[in-house]
Scaffold this motif. Structure first.
Motif, mmCIF file in Angstrom:
data_model
loop_
_atom_site.group_PDB
_atom_site.id
_atom_site.type_symbol
_atom_site.label_atom_id
_atom_site.label_comp_id
_atom_site.label_asym_id
_atom_site.label_seq_id
_atom_site.Cartn_x
_atom_site.Cartn_y
_atom_site.Cartn_z
ATOM 1 N N THR A 167 0.805 -1.232 0.000
ATOM 2 C CA THR A 167 0.000 0.000 0.000
ATOM 3 C C THR A 167 0.835 1.278 0.000
ATOM 4 N N ALA A 168 2.089 1.208 0.436
ATOM 5 C CA ALA A 168 2.921 2.418 0.515
ATOM 6 C C ALA A 168 3.036 3.143 -0.825
ATOM 7 N N PRO A 169 3.294 2.447 -1.943
ATOM 8 C CA PRO A 169 3.380 3.156 -3.231
ATOM 9 C C PRO A 169 2.072 3.849 -3.615
ATOM 10 N N ILE A 170 0.938 3.248 -3.220
ATOM 11 C CA ILE A 170 -0.365 3.849 -3.536
ATOM 12 C C ILE A 170 -0.537 5.157 -2.772
ATOM 13 N N VAL A 171 -0.197 5.127 -1.477
ATOM 14 C CA VAL A 171 -0.318 6.326 -0.651
ATOM 15 C C VAL A 171 0.592 7.432 -1.185
ATOM 16 N N LYS A 172 1.831 7.074 -1.523
ATOM 17 C CA LYS A 172 2.757 8.075 -2.066
ATOM 18 C C LYS A 172 2.208 8.686 -3.350
ATOM 19 N N VAL A 215 -11.276 8.771 -8.816
ATOM 20 C CA VAL A 215 -11.592 8.250 -10.154
ATOM 21 C C VAL A 215 -10.360 7.589 -10.772
ATOM 22 N N THR A 216 -9.186 8.206 -10.594
ATOM 23 C CA THR A 216 -7.947 7.637 -11.138
ATOM 24 C C THR A 216 -7.672 6.259 -10.548
ATOM 25 N N LEU A 217 -7.811 6.136 -9.237
ATOM 26 C CA LEU A 217 -7.563 4.850 -8.575
ATOM 27 C C LEU A 217 -8.573 3.794 -9.031
ATOM 28 N N LYS A 218 -9.826 4.214 -9.202
ATOM 29 C CA LYS A 218 -10.862 3.286 -9.678
ATOM 30 C C LYS A 218 -10.538 2.793 -11.081
ATOM 31 N N ASN A 219 -10.152 3.725 -11.960
ATOM 32 C CA ASN A 219 -9.857 3.356 -13.348
ATOM 33 C C ASN A 219 -8.644 2.427 -13.457
ATOM 34 N N GLU A 220 -7.754 2.500 -12.472
ATOM 35 C CA GLU A 220 -6.559 1.660 -12.482
ATOM 36 C C GLU A 220 -6.746 0.367 -11.676
ATOM 37 N N ASN A 221 -8.006 0.127 -11.235
ATOM 38 C CA ASN A 221 -8.338 -1.092 -10.494
ATOM 39 C C ASN A 221 -7.492 -1.265 -9.230
ATOM 40 N N VAL A 222 -7.353 -0.179 -8.480
ATOM 41 C CA VAL A 222 -6.666 -0.237 -7.197
ATOM 42 C C VAL A 222 -7.703 -0.547 -6.113
ATOM 43 N N LEU A 223 -7.449 -1.575 -5.321
ATOM 44 C CA LEU A 223 -8.382 -1.954 -4.265
ATOM 45 C C LEU A 223 -8.511 -0.827 -3.244
ATOM 46 N N ASN A 224 -9.763 -0.521 -2.855
ATOM 47 C CA ASN A 224 -9.949 0.453 -1.790
ATOM 48 C C ASN A 224 -9.549 -0.177 -0.448
ATOM 49 N N PRO A 225 -9.331 0.636 0.599
ATOM 50 C CA PRO A 225 -8.807 0.098 1.864
ATOM 51 C C PRO A 225 -9.617 -1.058 2.442
ATOM 52 N N LYS A 226 -10.927 -0.955 2.418
ATOM 53 C CA LYS A 226 -11.756 -2.009 2.999
ATOM 54 C C LYS A 226 -11.603 -3.310 2.207
ATOM 55 N N ALA A 227 -11.588 -3.197 0.880
ATOM 56 C CA ALA A 227 -11.427 -4.381 0.040
ATOM 57 C C ALA A 227 -10.050 -5.000 0.245
ATOM 58 N N TYR A 228 -9.032 -4.157 0.400
ATOM 59 C CA TYR A 228 -7.675 -4.672 0.604
ATOM 60 C C TYR A 228 -7.582 -5.470 1.905
ATOM 61 N N LEU A 229 -8.196 -4.946 2.963
ATOM 62 C CA LEU A 229 -8.189 -5.676 4.245
ATOM 63 C C LEU A 229 -8.901 -7.015 4.108
ATOM 64 N N GLY A 230 -9.947 -7.026 3.278
ATOM 65 C CA GLY A 230 -10.732 -8.250 3.116
ATOM 66 C C GLY A 230 -9.985 -9.365 2.414
ATOM 67 N N VAL A 231 -9.018 -9.018 1.564
ATOM 68 C CA VAL A 231 -8.306 -10.052 0.798
ATOM 69 C C VAL A 231 -6.875 -10.277 1.284
ATOM 70 N N SER A 232 -6.413 -9.442 2.211
ATOM 71 C CA SER A 232 -5.008 -9.514 2.615
ATOM 72 C C SER A 232 -4.745 -10.483 3.757
ATOM 73 N N GLY A 233 -5.838 -10.936 4.412
ATOM 74 C CA GLY A 233 -5.645 -11.829 5.556
ATOM 75 C C GLY A 233 -5.207 -11.118 6.813
ATOM 76 N N ARG A 234 -5.313 -9.788 6.837
ATOM 77 C CA ARG A 234 -4.944 -9.028 8.032
ATOM 78 C C ARG A 234 -5.886 -9.358 9.188
ATOM 79 N N ARG A 235 -5.368 -9.203 10.401
ATOM 80 C CA ARG A 235 -6.162 -9.510 11.590
ATOM 81 C C ARG A 235 -6.443 -8.258 12.406
#
Length: 370
Positions: A8-13, A30-50
């Protein structure tokens, strides 16, 4: 020291970089959506974070690539990305009312350098000032590459842009409420563009010739501008230090008076509480003053960074929005003056990293009426 998430660091930068280039919350989303970047909630859902209790996040997000502008806002205004941890920002409204309210900023607990930063403090501050300003949608201001950057020197409000007749910036206060509230600061887009382009060309040429000497030149200008301020702040810092020593002595004396029953317990509590409150405020102010007075290393680093940045634009002949927002934090337009029979308008350009580097009475660039 904690390390940033490599995913996620490169995305934030990149989000901060887009904001520095003048993009709004919605444009970044809109830019992030068009580039298919997972939003924070979706990223947590697939990353296995606890979670803190050990449970795995099990979000099932229907639209994983859709970013809300409020999500972008919360990231760009979060000081955690500068390496800080901020606690005690919120509090309950009352014992009975559990509704959260934002505490005064001076009551926050801030831990500096708690982890590796993703963005510098100067970039974070610049983004915060830029993205929180109310700006008209870009589509309505196609010609205005300076949107959100132009300020009135007197009322400090942003100048509005009128796209008619090739474009003109004007003071909103004067336009809305009349000259009794502020005089008519204004400048045409053509003149402003010429001034800014000329100034960038001047700085880039100096930096390209010898970046080390140019950085020294910037530091010398900064030192001249700050001499008076530094002297005043040194005196204030010394006054704070003396008073802090006095308070330590007074608190010790109060404690002795209480022990020997010269004053009552209630009196001791009341007087020591006042002294401790003053002590906390003075320590905070003394820390601010010390940080400013010891900021020469940071200024040197900023001068080097700007010299490296500006020399990339040595051969520019035109300006665009991305370039302007990359180099400039704000532009201040002064009222028209008569000099040697000519109308002259001073324009102060505040660059990223270094601020306004005009010298003395000739600070900034000028526009002379034809």
């Amino acid at each position: 020291m904690c390390q940033p998430d490599p995913e996620t660091a490169p995305i934030v930068k990149r989000m901060f970089q887009m904001a520095l280039e003048g993009k709004t919350y919605s444009q970044i989303a809109v830019t992030l959506k068009n580039e298919n970047v997972l939003n924070p909630k979706a990223y947590l859902g697939v990353s296995g974070r606890r979670r803190s209790n050990g449970e795995v996040y099990d979000f099932n997000v229907k639209h994983p690539y859709v970013w809300g502008h409020t999500t972008v806002q919360s990231i760009l205004l979060n000081p955690i990305y500068t390496g800080k941890i901020v606690c005690m920002k919120l509090a309950n409204k009352s014992f009975k009312d559990k509704k959260k309210i934002v505490r005064p900023q001076e009551d926050w607990i801030v831990t500096e350098n708690a982890h590796e930063s993703l963005v510098s403090q100067s970039d974070f501050d610049s983004v915060g000032e830029r993205v929180t300003s109310k700006q008209r949608p870009f589509a309505l201001n196609e010609k205005n590459i300076f949107r959100g950057l132009i300020f009135c020197s007197d009322c400090n409000r942003r100048l509005s842009f009128n796209a008619n007749n090739n474009g003109k910036f004007r003071c909103q206060t004067s336009h809305r409420y009349g000259k009794d509230f502020c005089t008519g600061h204004n400048i045409t887009l053509e003149n402003l563009t010429a001034i800014v382009l000329s100034d960038i060309q001047r700085h880039s040429t100096l930096a390209a010739k010898n970046s080390t000497k140019y950085a020294e030149y910037l530091l010398n200008i900064s030192a001249k501008k700050q001499d008076g301020k530094r002297t005043s702040l040194k005196k204030e810092a010394e006054k704070c230090r003396r008073r802090l020593d006095e308070i330590d002595t007074l608190i010790l004396k109060l404690y002795e008076d209480k022990v020997f029953e010269i004053i009552s317990q209630e009196r001791f509590v009341s007087m020591s509480a006042k002294l401790e409150t003053e002590q906390i405020e003075l320590k905070s102010r003394f820390a601010e003053l010390t940080e400013y007075l010891n900021s020469s290393v940071e200024k040197s680093r900023n001068a080097d960074s700007f010299a490296e940045l500006i020399q990339q634009y040595t051969n520019i002949t035109t300006l665009d929005e991305e370039l302007v927002h990359t180099l400039i934090e704000k532009i201040v337009v002064h009222e028209t003056e008569i000099v040697d029979g000519e109308k002259v308008k001073r324009v102060d350009i505040f660059y990223r990293f270094i601020g306004n580097v005009g010298e003395g009475d000739t600070a900034g660039s000028v526009s002379r009426s034809k």
